[in-house]
Design a protein around this motif. Structure first.
Motif, PDB file in Angstrom:
ATOM      1  N   LEU A   1       0.795  -1.212   0.030  1.00 10.74           N
ATOM      2  CA  LEU A   1      -0.001   0.048  -0.051  1.00 10.74           C
ATOM      3  C   LEU A   1       0.808   1.171   0.040  1.00 10.74           C
ATOM      4  CD1 LEU A   1      -2.705  -0.939   2.614  1.00 10.74           C
ATOM      5  CD2 LEU A   1      -3.013  -0.932   0.169  1.00 10.74           C
ATOM      6  N   VAL A   2       1.775   1.375   0.751  1.00 13.60           N
ATOM      7  CA  VAL A   2       2.869   2.487   1.026  1.00 13.60           C
ATOM      8  C   VAL A   2       3.619   2.507  -0.498  1.00 13.60           C
ATOM      9  CG1 VAL A   2       4.990   3.348   2.016  1.00 13.60           C
ATOM     10  CG2 VAL A   2       3.331   1.994   3.101  1.00 13.60           C
ATOM     11  N   LYS A   3       4.020   1.728  -1.103  1.00 19.36           N
ATOM     12  CA  LYS A   3       4.736   1.793  -2.329  1.00 19.36           C
ATOM     13  C   LYS A   3       3.845   2.276  -3.499  1.00 19.36           C
ATOM     14  CE  LYS A   3       6.794  -2.552  -1.630  1.00 19.36           C
ATOM     15  NZ  LYS A   3       7.526  -3.642  -1.702  1.00 19.36           N
TER      16      LYS A   3
ATOM     17  N   PHE B   1       2.137   9.740  -4.888  1.00 17.64           N
ATOM     18  CA  PHE B   1       2.440  10.961  -4.015  1.00 17.64           C
ATOM     19  C   PHE B   1       3.760  10.766  -3.444  1.00 17.64           C
ATOM     20  CE2 PHE B   1      -2.138  10.403  -3.857  1.00 17.64           C
ATOM     21  CZ  PHE B   1      -2.545  11.618  -4.386  1.00 17.64           C
ATOM     22  N   PRO B   2       4.768  11.129  -3.995  1.00 17.32           N
ATOM     23  CA  PRO B   2       6.085  10.737  -3.363  1.00 17.32           C
ATOM     24  C   PRO B   2       6.330  11.855  -2.122  1.00 17.32           C
ATOM     25  CG  PRO B   2       6.249  11.774  -5.699  1.00 17.32           C
ATOM     26  CD  PRO B   2       4.595  11.778  -5.318  1.00 17.32           C
ATOM     27  N   THR B   3       7.270  11.060  -1.328  1.00 18.34           N
ATOM     28  CA  THR B   3       7.280  11.821  -0.015  1.00 18.34           C
ATOM     29  C   THR B   3       8.737  12.238   0.317  1.00 18.34           C
ATOM     30  OG1 THR B   3       7.800   9.644   1.121  1.00 18.34           O
ATOM     31  CG2 THR B   3       5.711  10.495   0.932  1.00 18.34           C
ATOM     32  N   GLY B   4       9.736  12.254  -0.794  1.00 20.16           N
ATOM     33  CA  GLY B   4      11.085  12.838  -0.579  1.00 20.16           C
ATOM     34  C   GLY B   4      11.215  14.204  -0.059  1.00 20.16           C
TER      35      GLY B   4
ATOM     36  N   VAL C   1      18.312  14.800   4.189  1.00 20.95           N
ATOM     37  CA  VAL C   1      17.159  14.389   3.166  1.00 20.95           C
ATOM     38  C   VAL C   1      16.478  13.345   3.683  1.00 20.95           C
ATOM     39  CG1 VAL C   1      16.768  13.955   0.649  1.00 20.95           C
ATOM     40  CG2 VAL C   1      18.899  15.344   1.390  1.00 20.95           C
ATOM     41  N   ILE C   2      15.054  13.518   3.692  1.00 21.34           N
ATOM     42  CA  ILE C   2      14.366  12.491   4.516  1.00 21.34           C
ATOM     43  C   ILE C   2      13.209  12.138   3.540  1.00 21.34           C
ATOM     44  CG2 ILE C   2      14.734  13.482   6.584  1.00 21.34           C
ATOM     45  CD1 ILE C   2      11.384  13.956   5.628  1.00 21.34           C
ATOM     46  N   ALA C   3      12.430  11.237   3.850  1.00 21.08           N
ATOM     47  CA  ALA C   3      11.345  10.625   3.161  1.00 21.08           C
ATOM     48  C   ALA C   3      10.378  10.122   4.348  1.00 21.08           C
ATOM     49  CB  ALA C   3      11.445   9.385   2.076  1.00 21.08           C
TER      50      ALA C   3
ATOM     51  N   VAL D   1      17.780   4.902   9.770  1.00 22.11           N
ATOM     52  CA  VAL D   1      18.632   5.689   9.146  1.00 22.11           C
ATOM     53  C   VAL D   1      19.669   4.928   8.188  1.00 22.11           C
ATOM     54  CG1 VAL D   1      20.811   6.959   9.894  1.00 22.11           C
ATOM     55  CG2 VAL D   1      18.636   6.764  11.369  1.00 22.11           C
ATOM     56  N   LEU D   2      19.625   5.294   7.144  1.00 24.62           N
ATOM     57  CA  LEU D   2      20.378   4.504   5.898  1.00 24.62           C
ATOM     58  C   LEU D   2      21.819   4.457   6.004  1.00 24.62           C
ATOM     59  CD1 LEU D   2      17.887   5.719   3.289  1.00 24.62           C
ATOM     60  CD2 LEU D   2      17.910   3.466   4.103  1.00 24.62           C
ATOM     61  N   GLU D   3      22.159   3.428   5.591  1.00 23.10           N
ATOM     62  CA  GLU D   3      23.882   3.214   5.525  1.00 23.10           C
ATOM     63  C   GLU D   3      24.349   4.098   4.446  1.00 23.10           C
ATOM     64  OE1 GLU D   3      26.913  -0.576   5.540  1.00 23.10           O
ATOM     65  OE2 GLU D   3      25.680  -0.314   3.855  1.00 23.10           O
ATOM     66  N   LYS D   4      23.661   4.207   3.182  1.00 18.68           N
ATOM     67  CA  LYS D   4      23.885   5.104   2.137  1.00 18.68           C
ATOM     68  C   LYS D   4      22.741   5.398   1.776  1.00 18.68           C
ATOM     69  CE  LYS D   4      28.181   2.370   0.571  1.00 18.68           C
ATOM     70  NZ  LYS D   4      28.419   1.287  -0.289  1.00 18.68           N
ATOM     71  N   PRO D   5      22.681   6.756   1.107  1.00 16.62           N
ATOM     72  CA  PRO D   5      21.491   7.128   0.595  1.00 16.62           C
ATOM     73  C   PRO D   5      20.776   6.409  -0.358  1.00 16.62           C
ATOM     74  CG  PRO D   5      23.150   9.020   0.587  1.00 16.62           C
ATOM     75  CD  PRO D   5      23.669   7.682   1.071  1.00 16.62           C
ATOM     76  N   VAL D   6      19.301   6.484  -0.450  1.00 15.44           N
ATOM     77  CA  VAL D   6      18.409   5.830  -1.284  1.00 15.44           C
ATOM     78  C   VAL D   6      17.716   6.822  -2.092  1.00 15.44           C
ATOM     79  CG1 VAL D   6      16.730   4.062  -1.687  1.00 15.44           C
ATOM     80  CG2 VAL D   6      18.635   3.576  -0.229  1.00 15.44           C
ATOM     81  N   HIS D   7      17.385   6.750  -3.216  1.00 17.56           N
ATOM     82  CA  HIS D   7      16.695   7.727  -4.066  1.00 17.56           C
ATOM     83  C   HIS D   7      15.079   7.580  -3.742  1.00 17.56           C
ATOM     84  CE1 HIS D   7      20.276   8.432  -6.091  1.00 17.56           C
ATOM     85  NE2 HIS D   7      20.074   9.513  -6.040  1.00 17.56           N
ATOM     86  N   PHE D   8      14.487   8.699  -3.246  1.00 16.43           N
ATOM     87  CA  PHE D   8      13.082   8.782  -3.469  1.00 16.43           C
ATOM     88  C   PHE D   8      12.782  10.067  -4.124  1.00 16.43           C
ATOM     89  CE2 PHE D   8      13.469   6.220   0.395  1.00 16.43           C
ATOM     90  CZ  PHE D   8      11.977   5.602   0.683  1.00 16.43           C
ATOM     91  N   ARG D   9      11.582   9.782  -4.661  1.00 21.47           N
ATOM     92  CA  ARG D   9      11.146  11.013  -5.588  1.00 21.47           C
ATOM     93  C   ARG D   9      10.728  12.244  -4.608  1.00 21.47           C
ATOM     94  NH1 ARG D   9       6.771   8.646  -8.089  1.00 21.47           N
ATOM     95  NH2 ARG D   9       6.083  10.834  -9.026  1.00 21.47           N
ATOM     96  N   ASN D  10      11.014  13.421  -4.906  1.00 20.37           N
ATOM     97  CA  ASN D  10      10.858  14.802  -4.320  1.00 20.37           C
ATOM     98  C   ASN D  10       9.277  14.956  -4.578  1.00 20.37           C
ATOM     99  OD1 ASN D  10      10.755  17.338  -3.343  1.00 20.37           O
ATOM    100  ND2 ASN D  10      12.552  18.015  -4.869  1.00 20.37           N
ATOM    101  N   MET D  11       8.749  15.159  -3.143  1.00 20.43           N
ATOM    102  CA  MET D  11       7.358  15.563  -3.020  1.00 20.43           C
ATOM    103  C   MET D  11       6.955  16.942  -3.519  1.00 20.43           C
ATOM    104  SD  MET D  11       6.423  16.922   0.814  1.00 20.43           S
ATOM    105  CE  MET D  11       6.845  15.274   1.507  1.00 20.43           C
ATOM    106  N   GLU D  12       8.013  17.834  -3.854  1.00 26.31           N
ATOM    107  CA  GLU D  12       7.910  19.173  -4.387  1.00 26.31           C
ATOM    108  C   GLU D  12       8.015  19.211  -5.840  1.00 26.31           C
ATOM    109  OE1 GLU D  12       9.230  21.856  -0.634  1.00 26.31           O
ATOM    110  OE2 GLU D  12      10.691  21.123  -1.642  1.00 26.31           O
ATOM    111  N   ASP D  13       8.821  18.147  -6.391  1.00 24.78           N
ATOM    112  CA  ASP D  13       9.130  18.182  -7.814  1.00 24.78           C
ATOM    113  C   ASP D  13       9.250  16.703  -8.240  1.00 24.78           C
ATOM    114  OD1 ASP D  13      10.154  18.121 -10.635  1.00 24.78           O
ATOM    115  OD2 ASP D  13      11.837  19.310  -9.959  1.00 24.78           O
ATOM    116  N   PHE D  14       8.018  16.037  -8.717  1.00 23.46           N
ATOM    117  CA  PHE D  14       7.935  14.541  -8.687  1.00 23.46           C
ATOM    118  C   PHE D  14       8.896  14.155  -9.776  1.00 23.46           C
ATOM    119  CE2 PHE D  14       3.158  14.387  -7.751  1.00 23.46           C
ATOM    120  CZ  PHE D  14       3.351  14.723  -6.587  1.00 23.46           C
ATOM    121  N   GLU D  15       9.684  14.958 -10.658  1.00 21.09           N
ATOM    122  CA  GLU D  15      10.645  14.536 -11.608  1.00 21.09           C
ATOM    123  C   GLU D  15      11.868  14.215 -11.067  1.00 21.09           C
ATOM    124  OE1 GLU D  15       9.358  13.641 -14.774  1.00 21.09           O
ATOM    125  OE2 GLU D  15       7.441  14.184 -13.961  1.00 21.09           O
TER     126      GLU D  15
END
Length: 158
Positions: free
Chosen positions: A47-49, A55-58, A65-67, A85-99
């Protein structure tokens, strides 16, 4: 602002040094912690995915940089937040700019029992996200217990 009495962080729902290749793995890992705790039902991660696609949440914040992925599931009976808390950053789409994709460092996975609680929970979380020192501290702490104490101490001041 109305305080959420039910809302606090618990060490069992905090994962430090989380290893993941992508946002789906982060959501799966944190959802599994919530399932084990009885906070959400099986299938919550899906459901979350699905919601994250629409509705991206980055989000860029002063300290990290949070999600904050979440979904609404009528089977939830309480509000919880799992923190990764991530060992290395993972990409999430930006809630302010979906692209745009953002390199997320800390994920706050929300499980909300009622839609009406969403706004007050998000208001509390936004205060956390605006606190640069708190977020920077969370990224450097190595134990879930310490992160939990730091976050709950901050909530007590609100």
């Amino acid at each position: 602002m109305e305080k959420l009495e039910k809302f606090s962080f618990i060490p069992e729902l905090i994962q430090t040094n989380l290893k993941a290749k992508n946002s789906d793995e982060v959501i799966d890992s944190l959802s599994k912690k919530m399932e084990e705790r009885g906070a959400v039902q099986e299938g919550y991660a899906d459901l979350v995915k699905e919601r994250e696609i629409e509705f991206p949440t980055g989000l860029r914040t002063p300290g990290a940089v949070i999600a904050m992925p979440h979904a609404f599931d009528k089977r939830n009976h309480a509000s919880y937040v799992a923190v990764g808390v991530l060992e290395k950053p993972v990409h999430f789409r930006n809630m302010e700019d979906f692209e745009e994709e953002l390199p997320v460092e800390v994920v706050f996975l929300l499980a909300i029992d009622e839609k009406k609680e969403q706004m007050s929970m998000l208001q509390v979380l936004m205060k956390i996200f605006q606190n640069k020192e708190l977020l920077e501290g969370i990224k450097s702490i190595k134990t879930s217990e310490e992160i939990c104490q730091k976050l709950n101490a901050f909530l007590q001041k609100l």
